[in-house]
Design a protein around this motif. Sequence first.
Motif, PDB file in Angstrom:
ATOM      1  N   THR A  20      51.832   1.038  20.083  1.00  0.00           N
ATOM      2  CA  THR A  20      51.317   2.393  19.886  1.00  0.00           C
ATOM      3  C   THR A  20      51.443   2.836  18.434  1.00  0.00           C
ATOM      4  OG1 THR A  20      51.921   2.986  22.156  1.00  0.00           O
ATOM      5  CG2 THR A  20      51.544   4.799  20.621  1.00  0.00           C
ATOM      6  N   TYR A  21      52.550   2.479  17.790  1.00  0.00           N
ATOM      7  CA  TYR A  21      52.721   2.847  16.373  1.00  0.00           C
ATOM      8  C   TYR A  21      51.682   2.158  15.488  1.00  0.00           C
ATOM      9  CZ  TYR A  21      57.120   5.370  17.015  1.00  0.00           C
ATOM     10  OH  TYR A  21      58.064   6.298  17.375  1.00  0.00           O
ATOM     11  N   VAL A  22      51.365   0.922  15.814  1.00  0.00           N
ATOM     12  CA  VAL A  22      50.339   0.198  15.050  1.00  0.00           C
ATOM     13  C   VAL A  22      48.991   0.898  15.209  1.00  0.00           C
ATOM     14  CG1 VAL A  22      49.092  -1.981  14.812  1.00  0.00           C
ATOM     15  CG2 VAL A  22      51.549  -2.004  15.280  1.00  0.00           C
ATOM     16  N   ILE A  23      48.663   1.272  16.463  1.00  0.00           N
ATOM     17  CA  ILE A  23      47.398   1.957  16.722  1.00  0.00           C
ATOM     18  C   ILE A  23      47.344   3.284  15.973  1.00  0.00           C
ATOM     19  CG2 ILE A  23      46.011   3.073  18.509  1.00  0.00           C
ATOM     20  CD1 ILE A  23      47.041   0.937  20.464  1.00  0.00           C
ATOM     21  N   LEU A  24      48.447   4.032  16.015  1.00  0.00           N
ATOM     22  CA  LEU A  24      48.474   5.325  15.333  1.00  0.00           C
ATOM     23  C   LEU A  24      48.353   5.165  13.823  1.00  0.00           C
ATOM     24  CD1 LEU A  24      51.184   7.349  17.296  1.00  0.00           C
ATOM     25  CD2 LEU A  24      48.725   7.736  17.241  1.00  0.00           C
ATOM     26  N   PHE A  25      48.948   4.109  13.261  1.00  0.00           N
ATOM     27  CA  PHE A  25      48.830   3.901  11.813  1.00  0.00           C
ATOM     28  C   PHE A  25      47.391   3.536  11.443  1.00  0.00           C
ATOM     29  CE2 PHE A  25      49.388   1.611   7.757  1.00  0.00           C
ATOM     30  CZ  PHE A  25      50.095   2.586   7.059  1.00  0.00           C
ATOM     31  N   LEU A  89      63.527  18.205  20.715  1.00  0.00           N
ATOM     32  CA  LEU A  89      63.413  18.553  22.124  1.00  0.00           C
ATOM     33  C   LEU A  89      63.423  17.290  22.980  1.00  0.00           C
ATOM     34  CD1 LEU A  89      62.701  20.545  24.483  1.00  0.00           C
ATOM     35  CD2 LEU A  89      60.302  20.080  23.937  1.00  0.00           C
ATOM     36  N   VAL A  90      62.626  16.301  22.580  1.00  0.00           N
ATOM     37  CA  VAL A  90      62.553  15.047  23.324  1.00  0.00           C
ATOM     38  C   VAL A  90      63.869  14.291  23.247  1.00  0.00           C
ATOM     39  CG1 VAL A  90      61.403  12.786  23.431  1.00  0.00           C
ATOM     40  CG2 VAL A  90      60.051  14.861  23.051  1.00  0.00           C
ATOM     41  N   LEU A  91      64.466  14.226  22.057  1.00  0.00           N
ATOM     42  CA  LEU A  91      65.734  13.507  21.897  1.00  0.00           C
ATOM     43  C   LEU A  91      66.849  14.133  22.737  1.00  0.00           C
ATOM     44  CD1 LEU A  91      65.762  12.813  18.037  1.00  0.00           C
ATOM     45  CD2 LEU A  91      65.281  11.186  19.862  1.00  0.00           C
ATOM     46  N   ASN A 317      67.555   6.117  23.314  1.00  0.00           N
ATOM     47  CA  ASN A 317      66.541   5.550  24.197  1.00  0.00           C
ATOM     48  C   ASN A 317      65.175   6.207  24.033  1.00  0.00           C
ATOM     49  OD1 ASN A 317      68.445   3.814  25.279  1.00  0.00           O
ATOM     50  ND2 ASN A 317      68.893   5.112  27.046  1.00  0.00           N
ATOM     51  N   LEU A 318      65.168   7.439  23.527  1.00  0.00           N
ATOM     52  CA  LEU A 318      63.905   8.158  23.381  1.00  0.00           C
ATOM     53  C   LEU A 318      63.453   8.293  21.931  1.00  0.00           C
ATOM     54  CD1 LEU A 318      63.947  10.993  26.063  1.00  0.00           C
ATOM     55  CD2 LEU A 318      62.800   8.804  26.111  1.00  0.00           C
ATOM     56  N   VAL A 319      64.113   7.604  21.023  1.00  0.00           N
ATOM     57  CA  VAL A 319      63.683   7.652  19.618  1.00  0.00           C
ATOM     58  C   VAL A 319      62.253   7.152  19.475  1.00  0.00           C
ATOM     59  CG1 VAL A 319      64.012   6.558  17.357  1.00  0.00           C
ATOM     60  CG2 VAL A 319      65.966   7.542  18.548  1.00  0.00           C
ATOM     61  N   TYR A 320      61.933   6.083  20.188  1.00  0.00           N
ATOM     62  CA  TYR A 320      60.577   5.514  20.107  1.00  0.00           C
ATOM     63  C   TYR A 320      59.534   6.574  20.472  1.00  0.00           C
ATOM     64  CZ  TYR A 320      56.613   2.396  21.058  1.00  0.00           C
ATOM     65  OH  TYR A 320      55.384   1.792  21.047  1.00  0.00           O
ATOM     66  N   GLY A 321      59.733   7.232  21.609  1.00  0.00           N
ATOM     67  CA  GLY A 321      58.772   8.233  22.052  1.00  0.00           C
ATOM     68  C   GLY A 321      58.802   9.493  21.219  1.00  0.00           C
ATOM     69  N   ALA A 322      59.972   9.873  20.718  1.00  0.00           N
ATOM     70  CA  ALA A 322      60.087  11.110  19.948  1.00  0.00           C
ATOM     71  C   ALA A 322      59.389  11.009  18.596  1.00  0.00           C
ATOM     72  CB  ALA A 322      61.568  11.461  19.754  1.00  0.00           C
ATOM     73  N   LEU A 323      59.604   9.901  17.888  1.00  0.00           N
ATOM     74  CA  LEU A 323      59.019   9.765  16.553  1.00  0.00           C
ATOM     75  C   LEU A 323      57.504   9.590  16.595  1.00  0.00           C
ATOM     76  CD1 LEU A 323      61.651   7.628  14.595  1.00  0.00           C
ATOM     77  CD2 LEU A 323      61.403  10.108  14.761  1.00  0.00           C
ATOM     78  N   ILE A 324      56.968   9.189  17.753  1.00  0.00           N
ATOM     79  CA  ILE A 324      55.515   9.102  17.900  1.00  0.00           C
ATOM     80  C   ILE A 324      54.878  10.461  17.626  1.00  0.00           C
ATOM     81  CG2 ILE A 324      53.725   9.007  19.704  1.00  0.00           C
ATOM     82  CD1 ILE A 324      54.972   6.483  20.730  1.00  0.00           C
TER      83      ILE A 324
END
Length: 468
Positions: A20-25, A89-91, A317-324
């Motif tokens: 997902t990060y690759v797609i967003l970049f 909030l997510v973290l 555990n939610l760093v991946y989703g939060a930084l998105i």
Amino acid sequence: MSEGEEMNGLNKKKWEMPDTYVILFIVLIAAAIATYIVPAGAFEREEVNGIERVVSGTYEVTEQNPVGVMDIFLALQTGMVESAGLIFLVLFAGGMFEVIEKSGAIKGGIMSAVDRMRGREFMLIAVISILFALGGATGAVANSVIPFVAIGVMLARALKLDAIVAVAITFGATFIGFSAGFLNPYTVGVAHSIAELPLFSGMLLRVIAFVLLVGVTIWYTWAYAKRFLKNPDKSLMGILEENDEEAEVDVPFTTRHKLILSWVGLALAFFVFAVIQFKWTTDHMAAFFVVIGLVSGIIAGMNYNKLTLTFLEGCKNLVYGALIIGVARAVLVVMEQGNILDTLVSALAAPLGALTPILSAIGMFIANSIFNFFVPSGSGQAAIIMPVQTPLADMIGVTRQVSVQAFQFGDGFSNSIYPTSGPLMASLAVAGVPWIKWAKWLLPLFVIWSVIAAGILAVGVLINWGPL
């Protein structure tokens, strides 16, 4: 095998879906390039009841302002800073739910329900499905549903059912609850913040949607299970055989567990009251998550070090989703700096504006469903879609509340069937269900969900669904 053959084998790597990060970049780069090609423009804006809205018909071409290479990377920093409130909030939500889960309260409650319902297959399927659906609707269980699928497998084995039922009553129920999301901080909370709507407003219609969607999901699952119980040959997978190596898990449901779940339920109910009465925002919710996690850990008997580390583990555990959220925001930063965001809104408004508001709302739902294939992160999709969809809704006669729910349905439903959904594929792997068989089972239900969603969106348009 010769050295050349080995090298050829290494070079023929299997293609895999970009992260997902690759797609967003890639989207970020495309947005930067677009600032050189797409005409810059802007709408006039007015403030109505404290909310800034686009004035339809006022779009004008402005001077081109393309972004440079360094601006792309600065946008990442800016996106993270501007999204800091939503990221935390997510973290903090992850930290709170990790404390609750590690206390054993969730698993103990589920296994207690299983013990009480033995011999009553329908009630058991309904109760477990409702519990997981509520977990999804409140954000308590989302990606964390994966380990619970194993409980679903044990339950299906005890009922002489198949692995598809195991996935349906755990993962499937979670994500249909997630799709209604009447108290979901990751999607509705983020979308409401971006759309400048009161946090978790419009809850009544979302609760109605939740009841309809969960009800039809339970009916569909039970119809399949009942047909299977009468004739095992009707199963897509076959009966789950007893596994001697897997001892049945005996998880006690202690007084502590009951106190923790009672505290969490009362705390979330108070939060809903505070949102209405005191106008609490996402910042208040993030802070309140810390309070809920802290008290839950104390009730669970965790010492200060264990409580701290458990909370931080949940955040990690939610760093991946939060930084998105921050990376997705960077795309909007680039489009805003290049003055092409309003141009995009104007271009989208033309075809949707030619439709009736009801068809426009359904069109938003379809568009979000398609987009979710490429960005299967609810909070990330909200960060990209809602800044575009919010002014678009203002222009085409669709309320912002309807726009939020169109995004919510599009994101939630598709996560239950797209092979790009990480939680889905992991859940299927735990239960040993091939994706093709799951998709075959789910497709008719997916169509039913979509019809209900279209009906809810149509009602939202007709009643001019607003903040309340």
